[in-house]
Design a protein around this motif. Structure first.
Motif, short mmCIF file in Angstrom:
data_model
loop_
_atom_site.label_atom_id
_atom_site.label_comp_id
_atom_site.label_asym_id
_atom_site.label_seq_id
_atom_site.Cartn_x
_atom_site.Cartn_y
_atom_site.Cartn_z
N ILE A 1 0.76 66.02 53.68
CA ILE A 1 1.32 66.03 52.32
C ILE A 1 0.39 65.36 51.33
CG2 ILE A 1 3.21 65.13 50.90
CD1 ILE A 1 5.08 65.57 53.28
N GLN A 2 -0.19 64.25 51.77
CA GLN A 2 -0.99 63.46 50.84
C GLN A 2 -2.42 63.97 50.68
OE1 GLN A 2 -0.82 59.29 51.68
NE2 GLN A 2 -2.12 58.72 49.93
N TYR A 3 -2.98 64.57 51.74
CA TYR A 3 -4.38 64.96 51.68
C TYR A 3 -4.62 66.46 51.89
CZ TYR A 3 -4.99 59.92 52.15
OH TYR A 3 -4.92 58.58 51.96
N ALA A 4 -4.03 67.04 52.87
CA ALA A 4 -4.36 68.42 53.23
C ALA A 4 -3.84 69.42 52.21
CB ALA A 4 -3.80 68.74 54.62
N ARG A 5 -2.56 69.35 51.82
CA ARG A 5 -1.98 70.36 50.92
C ARG A 5 -2.64 70.33 49.54
NH1 ARG A 5 4.35 70.26 49.89
NH2 ARG A 5 3.70 68.54 48.51
N PRO A 6 -2.86 69.16 48.91
CA PRO A 6 -3.56 69.18 47.61
C PRO A 6 -4.94 69.81 47.69
CG PRO A 6 -2.49 67.08 47.93
CD PRO A 6 -2.39 67.80 49.24
N ILE A 7 -5.66 69.51 48.78
CA ILE A 7 -6.99 70.09 48.91
C ILE A 7 -6.91 71.60 49.09
CG2 ILE A 7 -9.04 70.17 50.39
CD1 ILE A 7 -8.66 67.20 50.90
N ASP A 8 -5.91 72.06 49.84
CA ASP A 8 -5.72 73.49 50.04
C ASP A 8 -5.38 74.18 48.72
OD1 ASP A 8 -5.64 75.80 51.58
OD2 ASP A 8 -3.46 75.67 51.79
N ASP A 9 -4.50 73.55 47.93
CA ASP A 9 -4.12 74.14 46.63
C ASP A 9 -5.32 74.16 45.67
OD1 ASP A 9 -1.59 74.50 47.56
OD2 ASP A 9 -0.76 72.69 46.60
N MET A 10 -6.09 73.08 45.68
CA MET A 10 -7.26 73.05 44.80
C MET A 10 -8.32 74.06 45.24
SD MET A 10 -7.77 69.05 43.73
CE MET A 10 -7.34 68.29 45.29
N THR A 11 -8.37 74.32 46.55
CA THR A 11 -9.27 75.36 47.05
C THR A 11 -8.88 76.73 46.51
OG1 THR A 11 -9.66 74.09 49.06
CG2 THR A 11 -10.23 76.43 49.10
N LEU B 1 -11.44 65.10 42.08
CA LEU B 1 -11.73 66.49 42.43
C LEU B 1 -10.96 67.45 41.53
CD1 LEU B 1 -13.08 68.58 44.20
CD2 LEU B 1 -11.19 68.33 45.85
N ALA B 2 -9.66 67.18 41.31
CA ALA B 2 -8.85 68.04 40.45
C ALA B 2 -9.36 68.02 39.02
CB ALA B 2 -7.38 67.59 40.50
N LYS B 3 -9.72 66.83 38.54
CA LYS B 3 -10.24 66.73 37.17
C LYS B 3 -11.57 67.48 37.04
CE LYS B 3 -8.00 62.27 36.29
NZ LYS B 3 -8.20 60.83 36.03
N ALA B 4 -12.41 67.41 38.06
CA ALA B 4 -13.70 68.11 38.03
C ALA B 4 -13.50 69.62 38.01
CB ALA B 4 -14.55 67.69 39.22
N ILE B 5 -12.54 70.11 38.82
CA ILE B 5 -12.26 71.56 38.85
C ILE B 5 -11.75 72.02 37.50
CG2 ILE B 5 -10.75 73.31 39.84
CD1 ILE B 5 -10.96 71.85 42.51
N ASN B 6 -10.83 71.27 36.90
CA ASN B 6 -10.29 71.63 35.58
C ASN B 6 -11.38 71.61 34.51
OD1 ASN B 6 -7.75 71.99 36.61
ND2 ASN B 6 -6.99 69.97 35.99
N LYS B 7 -12.29 70.65 34.60
CA LYS B 7 -13.38 70.56 33.63
C LYS B 7 -14.32 71.75 33.76
CE LYS B 7 -15.81 68.53 30.44
NZ LYS B 7 -15.32 68.46 29.04
N ILE B 8 -14.62 72.12 35.01
CA ILE B 8 -15.48 73.29 35.23
C ILE B 8 -14.82 74.55 34.68
CG2 ILE B 8 -16.44 74.78 37.02
CD1 ILE B 8 -16.88 72.25 38.70
N ALA B 9 -13.50 74.70 34.95
CA ALA B 9 -12.77 75.88 34.45
C ALA B 9 -12.77 75.91 32.92
CB ALA B 9 -11.34 75.87 34.99
N GLN C 1 -9.82 81.19 42.53
CA GLN C 1 -9.44 81.98 41.36
C GLN C 1 -10.50 81.86 40.25
OE1 GLN C 1 -5.56 80.65 40.20
NE2 GLN C 1 -4.52 81.68 41.88
N ILE C 2 -10.98 80.64 40.05
CA ILE C 2 -12.01 80.43 39.02
C ILE C 2 -13.28 81.18 39.39
CG2 ILE C 2 -13.47 78.69 37.92
CD1 ILE C 2 -11.15 76.71 38.29
N ALA C 3 -13.64 81.15 40.69
CA ALA C 3 -14.85 81.84 41.14
C ALA C 3 -14.75 83.34 40.91
CB ALA C 3 -15.10 81.54 42.62
N HIS C 4 -13.51 83.89 40.92
CA HIS C 4 -13.30 85.32 40.70
C HIS C 4 -13.12 85.67 39.21
CE1 HIS C 4 -12.55 85.25 45.07
NE2 HIS C 4 -12.91 86.53 45.03
N GLY C 5 -13.32 84.70 38.33
CA GLY C 5 -13.29 85.00 36.90
C GLY C 5 -12.04 84.60 36.17
#
Length: 471
Positions: A70-80, A106-114, A85-89
């Motif tokens: 719950i604390q580590y695996a699922r958030p990473i899976d969702d962020m993956t 990691l989440a903040k970095a992904i949002n910033k890249i998007a 989705q971002i990689a596909h445009g």
């Protein structure tokens, strides 16, 4: 491909199995030491304790594994998934950081890249739209060739100029498009030499002749690599025509000015050489000099008049004009010429017809038309002036019984200095500017001039004018 979530679940299960197996092995090592001497009750207690310990260890391991997932695996899976989705445009995809386990670097970095990719995509779309608008709004035809020599871009002006569509042109070489030979040669020269070329091209077709200004240049990339060539084609047919008109105008003005000046100079020199001592010759030569001076004065006046009409800022003085009174004034001005040729004017004009116009300029128009009718008509003929009104328009017609004009000459009749019969026009005292002045003045009033003629029968000029001035 298995997700990180699935991998962690498998890892936890394996770890749990290892722990339970290890615990069972450890506990099992002690059982033989007292199995033979122990009674049945002790054995049962031992197995119960072993099973209970294993069960507690299993539940504890499962709880720890669930918390980890719950604390580590699922958030990473969702962020993956978001990153995929971002990689596909899909640059609108975002990681929701409202929950604590998702609020990390990691989440903040992904949002910033998007966000950056979305901004870049928007800017790219805007630049692409601007470039497309710029290319399509150009007044010149644009043709771009890639490195392989095939067309990869053209605009609408090019399509209209040559009657070709994008489907017919894109992907083809310049040899396959069907361009004029001169343009093909220029494009080939740019490809071969990789140098800028500019040239004016004359194009002859079945129905008309046109002129094109063609500019070709190689397209060089940022790192100096050759990407293709661009060709810009501008239709300069109208400019060439205006240049020809200008040349003709200068030549005609020079000729028209030179003729009276030459006459004046020649007769003056003859008089100074001794002819002035003969009274008869003196009078005759002075009359010729006066006639040529009047003609020169009239020509200069007409030139200044036409120049003033064509000058930017020229305006009319509008007022209520009684059409009959205006035509009567024009008839009085030309009455002397009418009497000399024993001609008469028949006017059919309504008494109370009022229009908004510049009275002085309309008198000028009618005088020019009536003078033309007198100059090119035989003696003892009639000039008919009729005026009719229909809806919001008044039509003034001047019809003579003159020599007439061939149909092929009519389109050029309103050009400056154009004469159907130059010798006859010069003898009549015309400057060749009267009809040009008429056309300009009528068009400034918001009207139009039409002409019909038949050789040996006569010519009819029709002036269409609005009754009310459109402010």
């Amino acid at each position: 491909m298995k997700s990180l979530y699935s991998r962690l679940v498998i890892a936890c299960a394996v770890l749990l199995s290892v722990l339970l197996t290890g615990l069972g092995i450890v506990l099992g090592q002690f059982f033989p030491l007292f199995a033979e001497d122990s009674d049945l009750l002790l054995q049962r207690q031992y197995w119960f304790f072993l099973i209970l310990t294993l069960a507690i260890a299993f539940v504890l391991s499962l709880f720890i594994a669930t918390r980890m997932m719950i604390q580590y695996a699922r958030p990473i899976d969702d962020m993956t998934k978001i990153a995929t989705q971002i990689a596909h445009g899909d640059y609108l995809a975002r990681v929701q950081t409202s929950e604590l386990e998702y609020d990390n670097d990691l989440a903040k970095a992904i949002n910033k890249i998007a966000s950056n990719l979305q901004e870049m995509s928007t800017m790219q779309a805007m630049e692409k739209e601007r470039l497309k608008t710029l290319i399509e709004s150009m007044g010149s035809g644009l043709l771009m060739f890639g490195r392989g020599g095939t067309v990869n871009l053209l605009n609408e002006v090019f399509e209209k100029t040559f009657g070709l569509s994008k489907n017919e042109v894109v992907g083809k070489t310049f040899k396959d498009i069907g361009l004029p030979i001169a343009i093909e040669n220029l494009i080939e020269d740019v490809f071969m030499k990789e140098q800028v070329r500019a040239e004016q091209v004359k194009i002859d077709s079945s129905d008309h002749q046109s002129y094109m200004s063609v500019y070709g240049a190689p397209v060089i990339g940022i790192h100096g690599n050759w990407l293709g060539i661009v060709v810009v084609i501008h239709d300069i047919t109208e400019l060439v025509r205006l240049e020809e008109v200008r040349k003709d105008f200068v030549a005609n003005v020079s000729h028209e000015l030179r003729t009276p000046v030459t006459s004046i100079k020649g007769f003056t020199e003859t008089l100074l050489d001794g002819a002035m001592d003969e009274p008869v010759i003196l009078k005759e030569f002075l009359e010729i000099i006066q006639k040529e001076s009047d003609r020169l004065h009239l020509l200069i006046d007409d030139l200044l008049e036409l120049s003033g009409i064509e000058r930017e800022g020229f305006s009319l003085t509008y007022a209520a004009v009684n059409v009959k009174e205006m035509i009567d004034d024009a008839m009085r001005i030309v009455s002397r010429g009418m009497e000399q040729k024993k001609m008469r004017i028949v006017a059919e004009v309504p008494e109370d017809l009022i229009i908004e116009a510049d009275a002085g300029r309309l008198i000028q128009v009618m005088v020019n038309l009536l003078s033309n009718a007198i100059n090119y008509s035989k003696e003892k003929t009639t000039v008919t002036v009729t005026v009719t009104s229909f809806m919001n328009e008044v039509v003034m017609t001047v019809r003579d019984q003159g020599i007439g004009i061939e149909q092929s000459e009519l389109p050029r009749l309103f050009e400056r200095f154009y004469r159907v019969d130059r010798a006859r026009s010069r003898d009549s005292g015309g400057t060749g500017l009267g009809l040009a002045i008429v056309k300009h003045l009528v068009e400034i009033h918001g009207g139009r001039v039409e002409v019909e003629s038949k050789l040996g029968v006569g010519t009819t000029f029709c002036i269409h004018l609005p009754i009310l001035h459109n402010k």
